[in-house]
Design a protein around this motif. Structure first.
Motif, short mmCIF file in Angstrom:
data_model
loop_
_atom_site.label_atom_id
_atom_site.label_comp_id
_atom_site.label_asym_id
_atom_site.label_seq_id
_atom_site.Cartn_x
_atom_site.Cartn_y
_atom_site.Cartn_z
N THR A 8 -18.09 -20.07 23.82
CA THR A 8 -19.43 -21.15 22.05
C THR A 8 -18.11 -21.35 22.02
O THR A 8 -17.24 -21.57 22.02
CB THR A 8 -20.04 -19.65 21.99
OG1 THR A 8 -19.29 -19.14 21.10
CG2 THR A 8 -20.89 -19.56 23.19
N ALA A 9 -18.52 -22.47 20.91
CA ALA A 9 -17.81 -22.87 20.33
C ALA A 9 -17.17 -22.34 19.17
O ALA A 9 -16.73 -21.99 18.23
CB ALA A 9 -18.44 -24.25 19.27
N ALA A 10 -18.17 -20.96 18.86
CA ALA A 10 -17.73 -19.89 17.99
C ALA A 10 -16.36 -19.63 18.64
O ALA A 10 -15.67 -18.68 17.42
CB ALA A 10 -18.59 -19.47 17.22
N GLU A 11 -16.72 -19.11 19.69
CA GLU A 11 -15.23 -17.99 20.09
C GLU A 11 -14.28 -19.16 20.19
O GLU A 11 -13.00 -18.57 20.15
CB GLU A 11 -15.79 -18.35 21.66
CG GLU A 11 -17.28 -16.99 21.81
CD GLU A 11 -17.44 -17.09 23.33
OE1 GLU A 11 -17.70 -15.23 23.84
OE2 GLU A 11 -17.56 -17.82 24.35
N VAL A 12 -14.39 -20.29 20.77
CA VAL A 12 -13.28 -21.46 20.54
C VAL A 12 -12.28 -21.01 19.59
O VAL A 12 -11.15 -21.31 18.89
CB VAL A 12 -13.64 -22.76 20.86
CG1 VAL A 12 -12.41 -23.28 21.21
CG2 VAL A 12 -13.83 -22.80 22.38
N ARG A 13 -13.52 -21.48 18.42
CA ARG A 13 -12.69 -21.22 16.82
C ARG A 13 -12.59 -19.95 16.28
O ARG A 13 -11.00 -20.41 15.41
CB ARG A 13 -14.16 -21.47 16.09
CG ARG A 13 -14.03 -21.30 14.12
CD ARG A 13 -12.84 -22.41 13.91
NE ARG A 13 -13.09 -24.30 14.18
CZ ARG A 13 -12.43 -25.09 13.80
NH1 ARG A 13 -11.43 -24.67 13.01
NH2 ARG A 13 -13.48 -25.77 14.08
N ASP A 56 -6.15 -21.30 24.30
CA ASP A 56 -5.53 -22.05 25.36
C ASP A 56 -7.06 -22.32 26.46
O ASP A 56 -7.28 -23.47 26.92
CB ASP A 56 -3.83 -22.34 26.16
CG ASP A 56 -3.86 -23.82 26.75
OD1 ASP A 56 -3.47 -24.81 25.95
OD2 ASP A 56 -4.15 -24.08 28.10
N GLU A 57 -7.03 -21.38 27.14
CA GLU A 57 -8.10 -20.95 27.78
C GLU A 57 -9.37 -21.98 27.47
O GLU A 57 -10.15 -22.34 28.10
CB GLU A 57 -8.24 -19.37 28.35
CG GLU A 57 -6.75 -19.80 29.66
CD GLU A 57 -6.28 -18.24 29.81
OE1 GLU A 57 -7.46 -17.14 29.34
OE2 GLU A 57 -5.86 -17.65 30.69
N LEU A 58 -10.23 -21.36 26.78
CA LEU A 58 -11.15 -21.04 26.24
C LEU A 58 -11.21 -22.40 25.56
O LEU A 58 -12.25 -23.19 25.86
CB LEU A 58 -11.23 -20.59 24.73
CG LEU A 58 -11.44 -18.97 25.21
CD1 LEU A 58 -11.25 -18.21 24.22
CD2 LEU A 58 -12.22 -18.54 25.63
N LEU A 59 -10.48 -23.44 24.76
CA LEU A 59 -10.69 -24.89 25.06
C LEU A 59 -10.19 -25.63 25.52
O LEU A 59 -11.50 -26.49 25.71
CB LEU A 59 -9.71 -25.16 23.78
CG LEU A 59 -9.06 -26.43 23.76
CD1 LEU A 59 -9.47 -26.84 22.16
CD2 LEU A 59 -7.62 -26.51 22.86
#
Length: 250
Positions: A8-13, A56-59
């Motif tokens: 999710t966007a929250a996990e990336v943040r 880097d991986e999540l992005l």
């Protein structure tokens, strides 16, 4: 990756915030360090690398974007050392790869060596086999010359160098005579590596990305006591990429 599996966007943040916190901890550890081998700096460096890799991986998984940072992976560093602190013996494990690019030159050199070794009959026996069989020719040449001489004169023998590696491993004591001769490389243990030295054209490719005109056969090095610098591709150690390691040999 499917949409259901994407972060999710929250996990990336959250991963980005973790990188920021790891940067702060790393800088604080550097500011308080007590010497070149300060364990707090080493631990903060590893934590920063892990956080950056996770981000880097999540992005990439979420946005198909990457960071400009080179994240050291498991292949870039030696595993934790588990050998003796005061070794009373050591082993050198060497591997050198060659391509046979000029078979006729290989055969000619093998025939010459066989003749010099005293075989008068050039139509039969070792000399004849060495002139037509790559296996016989290699047996003659490697039986006559030390591996270091083969390496320094490989072009004379119709060979082209590939990758090579050297491991220096530590032991409590020398094995018993003949103990490992039937399986000399079965017990090569990366956790007992004191230092390793690799030579590969792949390091040229890495250098070419940074600056034009890198020379052939670049070196990559790792040594105990300098793992942090080796792992992060320290600018001073990376050009030499210098001392390190090894794997099986003859």
């Amino acid at each position: 990756m499917s949409d259901a599996a994407q972060p999710t966007a929250a996990e990336v943040r959250a991963a980005a915030e973790a990188v920021k916190a790891a940067l702060d901890r790393h800088l604080a550890a550097v500011e308080r360090r007590t010497g070149d081998d300060d364990t707090a700096v080493y631990e903060a460096f590893n934590a920063l690398a892990a956080a950056a890799e996770e981000y880097d991986e999540l992005l990439y998984d979420r946005y198909d974007e990457v960071t400009p940072f080179e994240i050291p992976g498991a292949d870039d560093a030696l595993p934790p050392y588990a050998g003796p602190e005061e070794p009373h013996a050591l082993s050198l494990l060497i591997r050198r790869d060659y391509a046979v690019v000029e078979p006729q030159r290989l055969f000619a050199q093998a025939r010459r060596v066989a003749k010099l070794d005293g075989e008068a009959d050039t139509t039969a026996g070792t000399s004849a086999r060495a002139g037509v069989s790559p296996l016989a020719a290699l047996g003659v040449l490697f039986g006559e010359y030390e591996p270091d001489e083969i390496a320094s004169r490989h072009k004379e023998f119709g060979l082209e160098e590939g990758d090579s590696t050297l491991w220096v491993t530590a032991a409590e004591e020398l094995p018993e005579p003949g103990e490992w001769l039937n399986a000399p490389f079965d017990h090569a243990d990366p956790e007992r590596i004191v230092c390793r030295f690799d030579v590969s054209s792949v390091f040229d490719e890495d250098e070419d990305e940074d600056e034009a005109g890198a020379g052939a056969g670049a070196d990559h090095a790792e040594a105990r006591g300098d793992d942090r610098r080796a792992a992060r591709g320290d600018e001073e150690g990376r050009e030499e990429d210098g001392l390190a390691a090894a794997a099986n040999s003859s």
